[in-house]
Design a protein around this motif. Structure first.
Motif, PDB file in Angstrom:
ATOM      1  N   ASP A   1       0.829  -1.215   0.000  1.00  0.00           N
ATOM      2  CA  ASP A   1       0.000   0.000   0.000  1.00  0.00           C
ATOM      3  C   ASP A   1       0.862   1.264   0.000  1.00  0.00           C
ATOM      4  N   ALA A   2       1.956   1.231   0.759  1.00  0.00           N
ATOM      5  CA  ALA A   2       2.851   2.393   0.820  1.00  0.00           C
ATOM      6  C   ALA A   2       3.505   2.651  -0.539  1.00  0.00           C
ATOM      7  N   ALA A   3       3.898   1.577  -1.216  1.00  0.00           N
ATOM      8  CA  ALA A   3       4.480   1.724  -2.564  1.00  0.00           C
ATOM      9  C   ALA A   3       3.434   2.297  -3.514  1.00  0.00           C
ATOM     10  N   ASN A   4       2.226   1.747  -3.462  1.00  0.00           N
ATOM     11  CA  ASN A   4       1.145   2.229  -4.334  1.00  0.00           C
ATOM     12  C   ASN A   4       0.825   3.700  -4.063  1.00  0.00           C
ATOM     13  N   ALA A   5       0.838   4.077  -2.773  1.00  0.00           N
ATOM     14  CA  ALA A   5       0.556   5.472  -2.397  1.00  0.00           C
ATOM     15  C   ALA A   5       1.634   6.411  -2.936  1.00  0.00           C
ATOM     16  N   ALA A   6       2.843   5.859  -3.106  1.00  0.00           N
ATOM     17  CA  ALA A   6       3.952   6.663  -3.653  1.00  0.00           C
ATOM     18  C   ALA A   6       3.945   6.645  -5.184  1.00  0.00           C
ATOM     19  N   GLY A   7       2.900   6.046  -5.752  1.00  0.00           N
ATOM     20  CA  GLY A   7       2.749   6.058  -7.206  1.00  0.00           C
ATOM     21  C   GLY A   7       3.539   4.988  -7.934  1.00  0.00           C
TER      22      GLY A   7
ATOM     23  N   LEU B   1      16.412  -2.941 -11.196  1.00  0.00           N
ATOM     24  CA  LEU B   1      15.069  -3.536 -11.188  1.00  0.00           C
ATOM     25  C   LEU B   1      14.055  -2.601 -10.516  1.00  0.00           C
ATOM     26  N   ALA B   2      14.478  -1.972  -9.406  1.00  0.00           N
ATOM     27  CA  ALA B   2      13.597  -1.067  -8.667  1.00  0.00           C
ATOM     28  C   ALA B   2      13.168   0.112  -9.528  1.00  0.00           C
ATOM     29  N   ALA B   3      14.015   0.492 -10.490  1.00  0.00           N
ATOM     30  CA  ALA B   3      13.678   1.605 -11.381  1.00  0.00           C
ATOM     31  C   ALA B   3      12.435   1.280 -12.206  1.00  0.00           C
ATOM     32  N   GLY B   4      12.182  -0.012 -12.419  1.00  0.00           N
ATOM     33  CA  GLY B   4      11.015  -0.427 -13.205  1.00  0.00           C
ATOM     34  C   GLY B   4       9.697  -0.229 -12.481  1.00  0.00           C
ATOM     35  N   THR B   5       9.746   0.006 -11.171  1.00  0.00           N
ATOM     36  CA  THR B   5       8.493   0.135 -10.409  1.00  0.00           C
ATOM     37  C   THR B   5       7.802   1.473 -10.653  1.00  0.00           C
ATOM     38  N   THR B   6       8.550   2.443 -11.200  1.00  0.00           N
ATOM     39  CA  THR B   6       7.954   3.761 -11.413  1.00  0.00           C
ATOM     40  C   THR B   6       7.747   4.073 -12.884  1.00  0.00           C
TER      41      THR B   6
ATOM     42  N   ALA C   1      14.076  -2.789  -2.633  1.00  0.00           N
ATOM     43  CA  ALA C   1      13.059  -3.826  -2.463  1.00  0.00           C
ATOM     44  C   ALA C   1      12.094  -3.415  -1.346  1.00  0.00           C
ATOM     45  N   ASP C   2      10.804  -3.558  -1.602  1.00  0.00           N
ATOM     46  CA  ASP C   2       9.788  -3.202  -0.605  1.00  0.00           C
ATOM     47  C   ASP C   2       9.535  -4.353   0.360  1.00  0.00           C
ATOM     48  N   ILE C   3       9.751  -5.577  -0.126  1.00  0.00           N
ATOM     49  CA  ILE C   3       9.530  -6.790   0.655  1.00  0.00           C
ATOM     50  C   ILE C   3      10.656  -7.762   0.324  1.00  0.00           C
TER      51      ILE C   3
END
Length: 261
Positions: free
Chosen positions: A10-16, A255-260, A46-48
């Motif tokens: 949820d925190a990741a999603n809230a950060a867009g 890889l984390a760059a792909g989340t945004t 990594a978030d998790i």
């Protein structure tokens, strides 16, 4: 009690952005390096964290992960080292730590004892790839008692009845398997994953994370168009094997760059 894993998504999603779930085997190349690698993975975005204690018969793992777990076992990894690692990692980073384990070691250790020791070490829950909710009552009871997350797998072959059960009994997220068969990288992620997430949504899933076959930022971004999180394993294990903790850190950042995207 709210799920720490769901809260991280949820925190990741809230950060867009979508969530990045990173997998590493414990004990590879040795216990301390695997702990440092997990910390680096969290620090790199990594978030998790998903940590896999090595198992002698890893039926779902591809070659790279199998080789790493065999090396960990040869290096003397013991089941109790799981809790040592989780405790140290949890003390160093504020990211939920899940243990991905085959069911037999949990059974041998004692389900309640395993849950209590994981909770005491600061762990967030278990991903159990080879047990289905209808066979997991003892674990469901223990996880409810300890508020640990229980993450079951959904596959493209799962029936609607099975998906209903998986959604009802999973907490944190449902681990959505994009292709049948062993883990490893796929050049083209299966359209089955998108269909499966759609089916899970129809059954009321809150969080669906897709794993098996994601190896670069572009694939992470592709999965996050329809899923809540992307799970990466093999690509990270290869980076650790070939480039040590620094190599892993670089791969995780990419890889984390792909989340945004």
């Amino acid at each position: 009690m709210t799920s720490r894993v769901a809260a991280a998504i949820d925190a990741a999603n809230a950060a867009g952005r979508g969530a990045f779930v990173g997998y590493l085997p414990l004990g590879f190349p040795d216990l301390q390096t695997s702990i440092d690698a997990a910390v680096a993975l969290a620090e790199a975005g990594a978030d998790i964290l998903e940590l896999g204690p090595p198992y002698s018969d890893p039926v779902m793992d591809g070659t790279i992960i199998q080789q790493a777990t065999q090396a960990a076992l040869a290096g003397g990894f013991r089941l109790r080292d799981t809790f040592t690692a989780v405790r140290e990692i949890s003390g160093r980073v504020d990211v939920p730590v899940l243990v991905m384990t085959y069911w037999n070691p949990v059974l041998q250790y004692g389900v309640d004892r395993y849950a209590d020791d994981l909770l005491a070490a600061g762990g967030a829950g278990l991903i159990t790839p080879d047990i289905t909710p209808d066979a997991a009552q003892e674990w469901i009871d223990a996880s409810r008692r300890t508020s640990l997350d229980r993450i079951f797998l959904a596959a493209p072959t799962s029936t609607d009845e099975r998906l209903d059960l998986i959604v009802r009994e999973s907490t944190g997220f449902v681990y959505t398997v994009s292709t049948m068969g062993i883990t490893g990288e796929r050049a083209q992620l299966d359209a089955a994953a998108r269909t499966l997430v759609g089916r899970l949504r129809a059954h009321g899933v809150e969080h669906a994370c897709v794993g098996i076959g994601i190896s670069n930022a572009e694939q992470v971004a592709g999965v996050l168009e329809y899923a809540d999180g992307a799970i990466v394993g093999t690509a990270l294990v290869r980076a650790l094997r070939d480039g040590g903790v620094d190599g892993l850190r670089q791969a995780a950042s990419a890889l984390a760059a792909g989340t945004t995207s």
